[in-house]
Motif scaffolding. Structure first.
Motif, PDB file in Angstrom:
ATOM      1  N   ASP A   7       1.107  -1.041  -0.063  1.00 16.08           N
ATOM      2  CA  ASP A   7       0.197   0.001  -0.081  1.00 16.08           C
ATOM      3  C   ASP A   7       0.794   1.268  -0.046  1.00 16.08           C
ATOM      4  OD1 ASP A   7      -2.121  -1.395  -0.058  1.00 16.08           O
ATOM      5  OD2 ASP A   7      -2.829  -1.081   1.977  1.00 16.08           O
ATOM      6  N   LEU A   8       1.924   1.222   0.643  1.00 20.93           N
ATOM      7  CA  LEU A   8       2.854   2.286   0.803  1.00 20.93           C
ATOM      8  C   LEU A   8       3.461   2.817  -0.630  1.00 20.93           C
ATOM      9  CD1 LEU A   8       3.970   4.746   2.634  1.00 20.93           C
ATOM     10  CD2 LEU A   8       6.076   2.910   2.983  1.00 20.93           C
ATOM     11  N   THR A   9       3.763   1.477  -1.310  1.00 25.20           N
ATOM     12  CA  THR A   9       4.389   1.657  -2.489  1.00 25.20           C
ATOM     13  C   THR A   9       3.368   2.341  -3.472  1.00 25.20           C
ATOM     14  OG1 THR A   9       5.795  -0.072  -2.350  1.00 25.20           O
ATOM     15  CG2 THR A   9       5.582   0.792  -4.642  1.00 25.20           C
ATOM     16  N   ALA A  10       2.107   1.683  -3.422  1.00 22.07           N
ATOM     17  CA  ALA A  10       1.170   2.088  -4.479  1.00 22.07           C
ATOM     18  C   ALA A  10       0.756   3.441  -4.108  1.00 22.07           C
ATOM     19  CB  ALA A  10      -0.286   1.331  -4.207  1.00 22.07           C
ATOM     20  N   GLY A  11       0.403   4.164  -2.740  1.00 19.90           N
ATOM     21  CA  GLY A  11       0.115   5.363  -2.432  1.00 19.90           C
ATOM     22  C   GLY A  11       1.401   6.443  -3.002  1.00 19.90           C
ATOM     23  N   PHE A  46      -6.345  15.318 -10.990  1.00 18.28           N
ATOM     24  CA  PHE A  46      -4.942  14.955 -10.383  1.00 18.28           C
ATOM     25  C   PHE A  46      -5.108  15.573  -9.122  1.00 18.28           C
ATOM     26  CE2 PHE A  46      -3.174  15.229 -14.747  1.00 18.28           C
ATOM     27  CZ  PHE A  46      -2.909  13.987 -14.835  1.00 18.28           C
ATOM     28  N   GLY A  47      -5.817  16.302  -8.558  1.00 21.59           N
ATOM     29  CA  GLY A  47      -6.145  16.499  -7.247  1.00 21.59           C
ATOM     30  C   GLY A  47      -6.829  15.610  -6.342  1.00 21.59           C
ATOM     31  N   THR A  48      -7.891  15.012  -6.910  1.00 23.06           N
ATOM     32  CA  THR A  48      -8.192  13.810  -6.429  1.00 23.06           C
ATOM     33  C   THR A  48      -7.411  12.413  -6.431  1.00 23.06           C
ATOM     34  OG1 THR A  48     -10.536  14.437  -7.315  1.00 23.06           O
ATOM     35  CG2 THR A  48     -10.253  12.103  -6.752  1.00 23.06           C
ATOM     36  N   LEU A  49      -6.613  12.475  -7.398  1.00 21.04           N
ATOM     37  CA  LEU A  49      -5.589  11.331  -7.355  1.00 21.04           C
ATOM     38  C   LEU A  49      -4.532  11.540  -6.120  1.00 21.04           C
ATOM     39  CD1 LEU A  49      -4.829   8.848  -8.809  1.00 21.04           C
ATOM     40  CD2 LEU A  49      -3.291  10.030 -10.352  1.00 21.04           C
ATOM     41  N   PHE A  50      -4.218  12.904  -6.071  1.00 22.29           N
ATOM     42  CA  PHE A  50      -3.355  13.269  -4.911  1.00 22.29           C
ATOM     43  C   PHE A  50      -3.768  13.082  -3.632  1.00 22.29           C
ATOM     44  CE2 PHE A  50      -0.863  15.997  -2.228  1.00 22.29           C
ATOM     45  CZ  PHE A  50       0.415  15.830  -2.671  1.00 22.29           C
ATOM     46  N   GLY A  51      -5.224  13.287  -3.435  1.00 21.81           N
ATOM     47  CA  GLY A  51      -5.599  13.002  -2.340  1.00 21.81           C
ATOM     48  C   GLY A  51      -5.637  11.431  -2.085  1.00 21.81           C
ATOM     49  N   LEU A  52      -6.214  10.747  -2.993  1.00 24.99           N
ATOM     50  CA  LEU A  52      -6.217   9.235  -2.974  1.00 24.99           C
ATOM     51  C   LEU A  52      -4.879   8.868  -2.520  1.00 24.99           C
ATOM     52  CD1 LEU A  52      -7.976   6.777  -2.997  1.00 24.99           C
ATOM     53  CD2 LEU A  52      -7.181   6.706  -5.698  1.00 24.99           C
ATOM     54  N   GLY A  53      -3.916   9.152  -3.145  1.00 21.05           N
ATOM     55  CA  GLY A  53      -2.509   8.714  -2.702  1.00 21.05           C
ATOM     56  C   GLY A  53      -2.112   8.978  -1.476  1.00 21.05           C
ATOM     57  N   VAL A  54      -2.567  10.322  -0.871  1.00 21.17           N
ATOM     58  CA  VAL A  54      -2.173  10.568   0.732  1.00 21.17           C
ATOM     59  C   VAL A  54      -2.951   9.438   1.442  1.00 21.17           C
ATOM     60  CG1 VAL A  54      -2.551  12.229   2.500  1.00 21.17           C
ATOM     61  CG2 VAL A  54      -1.790  13.008   0.056  1.00 21.17           C
ATOM     62  N   VAL A  55      -4.161   9.336   1.331  1.00 20.97           N
ATOM     63  CA  VAL A  55      -5.081   8.393   2.006  1.00 20.97           C
ATOM     64  C   VAL A  55      -4.434   6.870   2.287  1.00 20.97           C
ATOM     65  CG1 VAL A  55      -7.293   7.048   2.304  1.00 20.97           C
ATOM     66  CG2 VAL A  55      -7.373   9.841   1.772  1.00 20.97           C
ATOM     67  N   VAL A  56      -4.151   6.495   0.650  1.00 22.22           N
ATOM     68  CA  VAL A  56      -3.601   5.198   0.912  1.00 22.22           C
ATOM     69  C   VAL A  56      -2.337   5.035   1.477  1.00 22.22           C
ATOM     70  CG1 VAL A  56      -2.582   3.462  -0.987  1.00 22.22           C
ATOM     71  CG2 VAL A  56      -4.621   4.593  -1.392  1.00 22.22           C
ATOM     72  N   SER A  57      -1.440   5.902   1.296  1.00 25.08           N
ATOM     73  CA  SER A  57       0.012   6.002   2.162  1.00 25.08           C
ATOM     74  C   SER A  57      -0.335   5.954   3.657  1.00 25.08           C
ATOM     75  CB  SER A  57       0.574   7.034   1.654  1.00 25.08           C
ATOM     76  OG  SER A  57       1.056   7.223   0.179  1.00 25.08           O
ATOM     77  N   LEU A  58      -1.283   6.929   4.038  1.00 21.51           N
ATOM     78  CA  LEU A  58      -1.538   6.943   5.476  1.00 21.51           C
ATOM     79  C   LEU A  58      -2.153   5.589   5.951  1.00 21.51           C
ATOM     80  CD1 LEU A  58      -2.745  10.539   5.989  1.00 21.51           C
ATOM     81  CD2 LEU A  58      -0.670   9.609   6.605  1.00 21.51           C
ATOM     82  N   MET A  59      -2.921   5.153   5.196  1.00 21.44           N
ATOM     83  CA  MET A  59      -3.535   3.701   5.407  1.00 21.44           C
ATOM     84  C   MET A  59      -2.581   2.638   5.683  1.00 21.44           C
ATOM     85  SD  MET A  59      -6.843   4.106   6.154  1.00 21.44           S
ATOM     86  CE  MET A  59      -7.617   2.568   6.184  1.00 21.44           C
ATOM     87  N   ALA A  60      -1.534   2.816   5.032  1.00 23.73           N
ATOM     88  CA  ALA A  60      -0.322   1.771   4.799  1.00 23.73           C
ATOM     89  C   ALA A  60       0.576   1.866   6.206  1.00 23.73           C
ATOM     90  CB  ALA A  60       0.572   1.881   3.610  1.00 23.73           C
ATOM     91  N   LEU A  61       0.524   2.907   6.942  1.00 27.00           N
ATOM     92  CA  LEU A  61       1.277   3.029   8.126  1.00 27.00           C
ATOM     93  C   LEU A  61       0.780   2.316   9.153  1.00 27.00           C
ATOM     94  CD1 LEU A  61       2.230   6.638   7.996  1.00 27.00           C
ATOM     95  CD2 LEU A  61       3.546   4.735   7.320  1.00 27.00           C
TER      96      LEU A  61
END
Length: 150
Positions: A7-11, A46-61
């Motif tokens: 998930d961290l890599t995907a984010g 791209f703003g939505t994609l950025f927000g999704l990347g932040v959420v996925v990265s935080l969830m990976a932690l």
């Protein structure tokens, strides 16, 4: 803290794609919600994609350990080839033949597809794309292959 490497890599990949898209979109005028400029929709996407990347990265932690496995290069290559073929042959081959070839190539990426299911998928997507893009959106593209420039 147990980090989920997948998930961290995907984010991080989502964040990188979004950041590149937002940076490339800086030359376009945005406009406003009433009179959208050419940069308005890419900014939203791209703003939505950025927000999704932040959420996925935080969830990976916090989602526990999940190590990275091997990359599916064959599958990734087939999907990229299908997208490239779509862009290259659409104008001359027409919508229906292009969809059939693109779907045929992309279904090779998953070995669980059965030929009858692929044919049904092709038929359904041809009808759906014809209805949406030709009938509803009135996009001027040939449905059948053009022969000798006609």
């Amino acid at each position: 803290m147990k980090i989920n490497a997948r998930d961290l890599t995907a984010g991080l990949m989502l964040l990188a794609i979004a950041a590149a898209g937002l940076w490339l979109n800086t030359d376009h005028t945005l406009g406003d919600a009433r009179r959208m400029g050419p940069g308005y929709m890419p900014l939203l996407a791209f703003g939505t994609l950025f927000g999704l990347g932040v959420v996925v990265s935080l969830m990976a932690l916090f989602s526990g350990p999940d190590p990275l496995e091997r990359w599916a290069f064959r599958e990734l290559t087939l999907i990229l080839v299908a997208l490239c073929v779509f862009g290259l042959i659409l104008e001359k081959a027409g919508l229906f033949l292009t969809l059939a070839v693109t779907i045929g190539i992309s279904t090779l990426a998953d070995r669980t597809h059965k030929p009858l299911g692929v044919l049904a998928l092709i038929a359904f997507l041809m009808a759906l794309c014809w209805f949406v893009f030709i009938q509803q959106l009135d996009i001027r593209i040939s449905v059948w292959p053009t022969v000798f420039g006609y």
